[in-house]
Design an enzyme around this catalytic site. Structure first.
Site, PDB file in Angstrom:
ATOM      1  N   ALA A  12     -38.810  -9.611 -20.336  1.00  0.00           N
ATOM      2  CA  ALA A  12     -40.012  -9.580 -19.653  1.00  0.00           C
ATOM      3  C   ALA A  12     -40.333  -8.334 -18.766  1.00  0.00           C
ATOM      4  O   ALA A  12     -40.742  -8.443 -17.678  1.00  0.00           O
ATOM      5  CB  ALA A  12     -40.135 -10.802 -19.046  1.00  0.00           C
ATOM      6  N   ASP A 105     -44.143 -11.880 -23.784  1.00  0.00           N
ATOM      7  CA  ASP A 105     -45.276 -11.773 -24.170  1.00  0.00           C
ATOM      8  C   ASP A 105     -45.654 -12.099 -25.821  1.00  0.00           C
ATOM      9  O   ASP A 105     -46.707 -11.768 -26.316  1.00  0.00           O
ATOM     10  CB  ASP A 105     -45.651 -10.331 -24.384  1.00  0.00           C
ATOM     11  CG  ASP A 105     -44.957  -9.431 -24.882  1.00  0.00           C
ATOM     12  OD1 ASP A 105     -44.002  -9.870 -25.824  1.00  0.00           O
ATOM     13  OD2 ASP A 105     -45.179  -8.090 -25.118  1.00  0.00           O
ATOM     14  N   ASN A 169     -39.794  -7.226 -38.914  1.00  0.00           N
ATOM     15  CA  ASN A 169     -39.243  -7.917 -37.841  1.00  0.00           C
ATOM     16  C   ASN A 169     -40.111  -8.613 -36.865  1.00  0.00           C
ATOM     17  O   ASN A 169     -40.842  -7.685 -36.291  1.00  0.00           O
ATOM     18  CB  ASN A 169     -38.095  -6.976 -37.336  1.00  0.00           C
ATOM     19  CG  ASN A 169     -37.392  -7.355 -35.858  1.00  0.00           C
ATOM     20  OD1 ASN A 169     -37.086  -8.562 -35.976  1.00  0.00           O
ATOM     21  ND2 ASN A 169     -37.268  -6.327 -35.108  1.00  0.00           N
ATOM     22  N   ASN A 227     -50.404  -7.291 -25.863  1.00  0.00           N
ATOM     23  CA  ASN A 227     -50.395  -5.858 -25.562  1.00  0.00           C
ATOM     24  C   ASN A 227     -51.695  -5.511 -24.706  1.00  0.00           C
ATOM     25  O   ASN A 227     -51.768  -4.732 -24.055  1.00  0.00           O
ATOM     26  CB  ASN A 227     -50.054  -4.794 -26.507  1.00  0.00           C
ATOM     27  CG  ASN A 227     -48.627  -4.920 -27.010  1.00  0.00           C
ATOM     28  OD1 ASN A 227     -47.696  -4.948 -26.209  1.00  0.00           O
ATOM     29  ND2 ASN A 227     -48.530  -4.699 -28.243  1.00  0.00           N
ATOM     30  N   HIS A 363     -76.210 -40.058  -3.676  1.00  0.00           N
ATOM     31  CA  HIS A 363     -76.605 -38.761  -3.703  1.00  0.00           C
ATOM     32  C   HIS A 363     -76.380 -37.637  -2.585  1.00  0.00           C
ATOM     33  O   HIS A 363     -76.348 -38.450  -1.115  1.00  0.00           O
ATOM     34  CB  HIS A 363     -78.283 -38.640  -3.935  1.00  0.00           C
ATOM     35  CG  HIS A 363     -78.983 -39.920  -4.124  1.00  0.00           C
ATOM     36  ND1 HIS A 363     -79.497 -40.323  -5.125  1.00  0.00           N
ATOM     37  CD2 HIS A 363     -79.342 -40.956  -3.112  1.00  0.00           C
ATOM     38  CE1 HIS A 363     -80.116 -41.495  -5.341  1.00  0.00           C
ATOM     39  NE2 HIS A 363     -79.958 -41.814  -3.943  1.00  0.00           N
ATOM     40  N   ALA A 380     -78.486 -41.617   0.902  1.00  0.00           N
ATOM     41  CA  ALA A 380     -78.331 -40.200   0.716  1.00  0.00           C
ATOM     42  C   ALA A 380     -78.305 -39.414   1.904  1.00  0.00           C
ATOM     43  O   ALA A 380     -78.710 -39.740   3.087  1.00  0.00           O
ATOM     44  CB  ALA A 380     -79.662 -39.851   0.200  1.00  0.00           C
ATOM     45  N   ASN A 386     -65.288 -35.581   9.801  1.00  0.00           N
ATOM     46  CA  ASN A 386     -63.965 -35.938   9.878  1.00  0.00           C
ATOM     47  C   ASN A 386     -63.252 -35.056  10.592  1.00  0.00           C
ATOM     48  O   ASN A 386     -61.812 -34.873  10.750  1.00  0.00           O
ATOM     49  CB  ASN A 386     -63.505 -36.041   8.688  1.00  0.00           C
ATOM     50  CG  ASN A 386     -63.444 -34.854   7.493  1.00  0.00           C
ATOM     51  OD1 ASN A 386     -64.192 -34.500   7.702  1.00  0.00           O
ATOM     52  ND2 ASN A 386     -62.595 -34.635   6.651  1.00  0.00           N
TER      53      ASN A 386
END
Length: 456
Positions: A12, A105, A169, A227, A363, A380, A386
């Protein structure tokens, strides 16, 4: 068959120039997870005794992103080829263990294919993962004599005759630790690139009379490397298509498999329906008969049986009991909990809040740091205030409370069972059971009122 102990080396160290990014290539994500993490997970699932991560560029970023205690960090200060990278890790190899070489990768390599490669490795020889391509340009060719693998020739070093070979390969191989160290010590950089190729150990093994066994992956995508961002996006689609296919075959109704993203793990019941452009992240559990509308994002949450999530709703680190309804355009943030039959409507946000059985917030509401009882109506425009700029405080609302529209509850505050909060009220003190709280000033009316007029 009985396998030897095994360690894994993950290469890597590459910079990833063609990604045009400040982020190391292997940290770019596929399905919400760094490419290299996919490979690490596969290594761990295989039961690797050690995982050696060979790194170079962006080492600090890699160490920040990858928190696996099983990782052994191996620095490759100069990138002088795959063989050179393996040489840096070689001092950590035990003589009596197998060494599996992977790439950070190449994210879609499957545990099943790697286990077949491991099982196929001959005693004292090499297991090699290869594929056949219609156009093998750019890849190292597998050379054979009488059907037996004799070596690998890189494309730039290959003659025109060798370039006609279609078997290539993949770079993934497994060999004994003692043998690997001996072969690595013999590598030279006498080639067109001036690099140390790991592939040269194949010829060295053949010269010693060692057997090399080639294994093919189940799918070509398993060995495709990344890549650039185009290749990454293509692998993302391959992965998502595979996940969607598995879900469809398991009984999940995906309205359009091409417009569904799974970025984690989905556990599901029967008769689940998922509309288009839904994203599932982290660990998500969907009960029986759950319906999810278009454009929703569900992350690290449990959704109970018979719940319905309407379009464009975001649910993160939340827990929904059975028969809840949410949305559209709702947001459940971490710590949100809905008990059976609760309803959260459009433009309602919850965080660290519990909504009781049969309770409703229809809502335009914010509920944060709140405990809300059963059969409560939240009108609503209600806000639990808080936060005082430094600390968070809790709002507690008992069962059977009616909260009128445009109410502010300034925490810490408790509203008793059966209480009623009149519309437009700012609640700053506790409200008793079955009481009416109202804080509006008396309405006045001025007849013939003339609005101010702008001066020209």
């Amino acid at each position: 068959m009985l396998n030897n102990a095994m360690s894994v080396v993950i290469l890597a160290a590459g910079k990833g120039t063609r990604m045009y990014s400040d982020l190391p290539k292997v940290l770019h994500t596929l399905a919400g997870k760094a490419m290299v993490q996919h490979v690490i997970d596969a290594a761990n699932e295989l039961g690797a005794a050690h995982v050696h991560l060979v790194y170079g560029h962006g080492g600090d970023l890699l160490k920040q992103a990858l928190k696996d205690d099983n990782l052994n960090w191996v620095l490759q200060a100069e990138q002088l080829g795959t063989g050179h990278a393996m040489q840096q890790a070689a001092p950590f190899f035990a003589d009596d263990e197998d060494i599996l070489m992977l790439y950070g990768d190449v994210p879609l390599i499957s545990v099943e294919t790697l286990q077949r490669l491991r099982d196929a490795k001959p005693q004292g020889g090499i297991g090699l993962l290869t594929v056949k391509l219609d156009d093998p340009t750019g890849y190292g060719r597998i050379t054979r004599e009488n059907g037996k693998v004799t070596g690998i020739v890189e494309h730039k070093d290959a003659t025109d005759e060798l370039r006609q070979i279609q078997e290539i390969n993949t770079g993934i191989l497994i060999a004994n630790g003692a043998d690997m160290k001996r072969w690595l010590a013999k590598l030279t950089n006498n080639n067109a690139q001036g690099e140390y190729y790991i592939t040269d150990i194949i010829a060295l093994a053949y010269q010693e009379g060692r057997e090399i066994v080639a294994v093919h992956p189940q799918r070509l995508s398993e060995v495709e490397g990344v890549n650039n961002r185009l290749q990454l996006s293509r692998l993302e689609r391959v992965y998502q298509s595979e996940q969607a296919e598995k879900l469809l075959l398991a009984g999940v109704m995906l309205r359009d498999p091409a417009r569904f993203d799974l970025r984690g793990t989905l556990t599901h019941g029967r008769d689940v329906e998922i509309d288009t452009n839904v994203i599932i992240e982290g660990n998500v559990t969907l009960g029986h008969r759950v319906k999810i509308g278009t454009g929703c994002v569900i992350k690290n949450s449990v959704i109970g049986d018979d719940c319905e999530i309407s379009p464009y709703t975001v649910v993160e680190d939340a827990n929904l009991a059975a028969a809840c309804t949410i949305g559209p355009f709702a947001r459940l943030r971490p710590g949100a909990e809905l008990l059976e039959g609760a309803h959260v409507g459009n433009f309602v946000e919850m965080k660290k809040a519990r909504l009781g059985k049969g309770s409703k917030a229809g809502h335009l509401t914010y509920l944060g740091d709140a405990e809300i009882g059963d059969n409560v109506n939240i009108g609503a425009g209600t806000i639990t205030c808080n936060y005082d700029g430094a600390n968070k405080f809790k709002t507690i609302i008992g069962d059977d409370v009616f909260v009128g529209s445009d109410t502010q509850l300034v925490a810490p505050v408790t509203v008793g069972k059966g209480a009623t909060i009149a519309a437009g009220t700012t609640v700053t003190r506790n409200v008793g059971e079955n009481a009416l709280a109202i804080s509006r000033v008396p309405q006045t009316q001025k007849e013939g009122w003339r609005r101010p007029v702008k001066k020209k």
